[in-house]
Design a protein around this motif. Structure first.
Motif, PDB file in Angstrom:
ATOM      1  N   ALA A  61      87.826 -28.670  38.918  1.00  0.00           N
ATOM      2  CA  ALA A  61      88.402 -27.528  39.637  1.00  0.00           C
ATOM      3  C   ALA A  61      87.301 -26.831  40.411  1.00  0.00           C
ATOM      4  O   ALA A  61      86.158 -26.741  39.949  1.00  0.00           O
ATOM      5  N   SER A  62      87.642 -26.349  41.597  1.00  0.00           N
ATOM      6  CA  SER A  62      86.681 -25.622  42.423  1.00  0.00           C
ATOM      7  C   SER A  62      87.434 -24.614  43.271  1.00  0.00           C
ATOM      8  O   SER A  62      88.558 -24.855  43.707  1.00  0.00           O
ATOM      9  N   ASN A  63      86.805 -23.453  43.470  1.00  0.00           N
ATOM     10  CA  ASN A  63      87.311 -22.432  44.375  1.00  0.00           C
ATOM     11  C   ASN A  63      86.128 -21.661  44.924  1.00  0.00           C
ATOM     12  O   ASN A  63      84.981 -22.084  44.799  1.00  0.00           O
ATOM     13  N   SER A  91      84.080 -28.449  28.174  1.00  0.00           N
ATOM     14  CA  SER A  91      84.296 -27.680  29.391  1.00  0.00           C
ATOM     15  C   SER A  91      82.936 -27.384  30.011  1.00  0.00           C
ATOM     16  O   SER A  91      82.057 -26.826  29.357  1.00  0.00           O
ATOM     17  N   LYS A 130      80.735 -25.722  33.206  1.00  0.00           N
ATOM     18  CA  LYS A 130      80.715 -24.789  34.334  1.00  0.00           C
ATOM     19  C   LYS A 130      79.630 -25.201  35.314  1.00  0.00           C
ATOM     20  O   LYS A 130      78.513 -25.528  34.932  1.00  0.00           O
ATOM     21  N   ASN A 174      86.524 -30.112  46.190  1.00  0.00           N
ATOM     22  CA  ASN A 174      87.481 -30.601  45.191  1.00  0.00           C
ATOM     23  C   ASN A 174      87.146 -32.030  44.752  1.00  0.00           C
ATOM     24  O   ASN A 174      87.120 -32.336  43.554  1.00  0.00           O
ATOM     25  N   ASP A 213      93.004 -30.040  32.720  1.00  0.00           N
ATOM     26  CA  ASP A 213      93.024 -29.049  33.799  1.00  0.00           C
ATOM     27  C   ASP A 213      92.740 -27.658  33.258  1.00  0.00           C
ATOM     28  O   ASP A 213      92.037 -26.852  33.885  1.00  0.00           O
ATOM     29  N   SER A 253      89.007 -27.312  32.569  1.00  0.00           N
ATOM     30  CA  SER A 253      88.215 -27.118  33.787  1.00  0.00           C
ATOM     31  C   SER A 253      88.275 -25.678  34.271  1.00  0.00           C
ATOM     32  O   SER A 253      87.308 -25.164  34.829  1.00  0.00           O
ATOM     33  N   LYS A 254      89.397 -25.003  34.054  1.00  0.00           N
ATOM     34  CA  LYS A 254      89.518 -23.602  34.455  1.00  0.00           C
ATOM     35  C   LYS A 254      88.864 -22.673  33.438  1.00  0.00           C
ATOM     36  O   LYS A 254      88.538 -21.533  33.773  1.00  0.00           O
ATOM     37  N   SER A 291      84.956 -20.780  33.695  1.00  0.00           N
ATOM     38  CA  SER A 291      84.532 -19.457  34.167  1.00  0.00           C
ATOM     39  C   SER A 291      84.418 -18.443  33.052  1.00  0.00           C
ATOM     40  O   SER A 291      83.905 -17.344  33.272  1.00  0.00           O
TER      41      SER A 291
END
Length: 474
Positions: free
Chosen positions: A128-130, A151, A153, A160, A238, A241-242, A245
């Motif tokens: 995941a990327s933003n 997980s 970071k 993406n 998923d 991956s989130k 953060s």
């Protein structure tokens, strides 16, 4: 692992105590240096009375002393180093010692833990990327119910597709660490799965490097299959991956939360060799005792070389009352000058102060004083915001014009309230250079009165002027 405590008497080695231990679980995945440090720790716990009462000499061919004395240790190695620091430990290089054969024999006869059955492992990965963060979720499980959740970071910006490749590479490395030989990879990225299977072609240079990295890791397994699955079947990865953060928690011990400081693939250009600089003759003399062919230059290098030292290939300058100063090449000085002068901690100081501050920061090159002064002169902000001294450098002197009273200005003022003689107008003439004023009141404005004033007050007293300027009202 095994350890032997030996007492030496007249070059005769007499065994005192034998220690052996079978590594189990996560202990089998320690690195070689971690296993040696762990062996030393177990020996100190079992033979505590010997370690407290005597000086223990550890003979090994590994750099365990450098590892335990590193200031940036973390995790279990830091805890082990703190516990071992209470003993008087000395380290010597291992030579031909008789007791080493005993330790090797103990390791051979102890036996290893039974291998994990050659089962197929399932790997679920997602990236995941933003705009704010990037992360990867990895789930590795087998049919026996053993599962690993991780997980990661990312501390760098990723796209993406790059995040999906980072998650896949992290999952393959995790599977290699646990000893999996047959792997089934599930990813919800159709681009990544199709490029690895050969259905899609990777045209981007960065993705080509990632694809080569993945294929290289796949060679370490007996069988690897990668397939694309819908996002709903990869929901857990998923979510992991989130979770990248969030801060690492202490409640969920089964979840591994990691941190990646740099990408697995870095695109960089080939760097040209460094041009010759003032460091090269000194470095060659200190490393290989080479001197320049010129006798005068050779004597200078021999005289200056004792002021420098080389540590891990880097040249440093010695000082009597200061720490070692890192010597910089000419292409590195501009960045240091700019950061110290106008960086986050810079306040646009003068040239001499800038050079002294660079020395306090730990850098040196021979022309730093002149370079700092020239850099300050070229600083645009220093030029714009400097407090300029506006006073003249010397006392002002009067300058006489070659022809005083050469240019006059004439004007009429009024009407004013009538005064004695019924005068209510005023005609004024001013010399442009000396600011001399001639004025006369008039009762009425006429050409005769103006001519009379100019003849009487200007021409007869100062001579015929070269120019008379008026607003055409006279």
């Amino acid at each position: 692992m095994a350890a032997v405590l030996v007492r030496e008497e007249d070059k005769t080695q007499r065994p005192v105590y034998l220690i052996s231990k079978t590594l189990q679980g996560a202990e089998t995945r320690y690195t070689k240096l971690e296993k040696l440090a762990y062996a030393l720790l177990i020996s100190s716990r079992r033979l505590k009375q010997y370690f407290q009462g005597h000086t223990i000499i550890l003979r090994t061919d590994q750099a365990i002393r450098q590892v335990l004395q590193k200031p940036d240790l973390a995790g279990r190695m830091m805890a082990w180093a703190v516990e071992l620091s209470q003993y008087d430990l000395q380290y010597e290089p291992r030579q031909a010692i008789q007791a080493q054969a005993m330790a090797d024999f103990l390791v051979e006869v102890t036996g290893e833990a039974p291998d994990v059955p050659n089962t197929r492992w399932k790997l679920h990965v997602d990236g995941a990327s933003n705009q704010t963060f990037g992360g990867a979720g990895i789930i590795l499980e087998n049919s026996a119910g053993i599962a690993f959740e991780q997980s990661i970071k990312f501390e760098f910006s990723v796209s993406n597709n790059q995040a999906e490749y980072e998650a896949l590479i992290g999952g393959l490395m995790l599977a290699k660490e646990v000893g999996a030989s047959r792997l089934e990879v599930n990813s919800d990225s159709q681009v990544v799965s199709s490029q690895v299977n050969g259905s899609y072609q990777a045209r981007d240079m960065l993705l080509q490097k990632y694809l080569e990295k993945v294929k290289e890791l796949c060679k370490g397994f007996k069988e690897v299959t990668i397939q694309h699955v819908p996002r709903e079947r990869n929901a857990r990865a998923d979510l992991l991956s989130k979770l990248a953060s969030t801060k690492p928690g202490t409640g969920n011990r089964s979840l591994i939360q990691g941190l990646a400081t740099e990408p697995a693939i870095v695109m960089c250009a080939t760097q040209a060799p460094n041009p010759p600089s003032w460091l090269d003759p000194i470095s060659r003399y200190l490393e290989h005792a080479e001197t320049p062919p010129n006798q005068k230059e050779a004597e200078f290098i021999k005289r200056e070389a004792p002021k420098y030292t080389i540590i891990q290939g880097q040249l440093y300058k010695r000082g009597l009352h200061q720490p070692l100063l890192k010597c910089l090449r000419p292409d590195q000085t501009d960045y240091v000058l700019r950061e110290v002068h106008e960086g986050c901690c810079g306040h646009h100081i003068g040239g001499r102060s800038l050079a002294r501050k660079i020395i306090r920061a730990g850098y040196y090159w021979p022309t730093m004083m002149s370079d700092a002064q020239e850099f300050v002169k070229k600083c645009k902000k220093c030029q714009e915001n400097a407090n300029f001294h506006k006073a003249p450098p010397e006392e002002l002197n009067l300058m006489l014009a070659p022809r005083p009273f050469a240019q006059w200005g004439v004007d009429l003022l009024g009407p004013f309230p009538p005064r004695p003689g019924q005068v209510k107008y005023l005609i004024v003439a001013i010399d442009y250079f000396t600011k001399w004023v001639e004025a006369e009141p008039l009762a009425s404005i006429s050409a005769a009165n103006c001519q009379k004033f100019m003849w009487k007050q200007v021409v007869t007293r100062f001579g015929i002027p070269e120019a008379v300027i008026s607003d055409n009202g006279t």
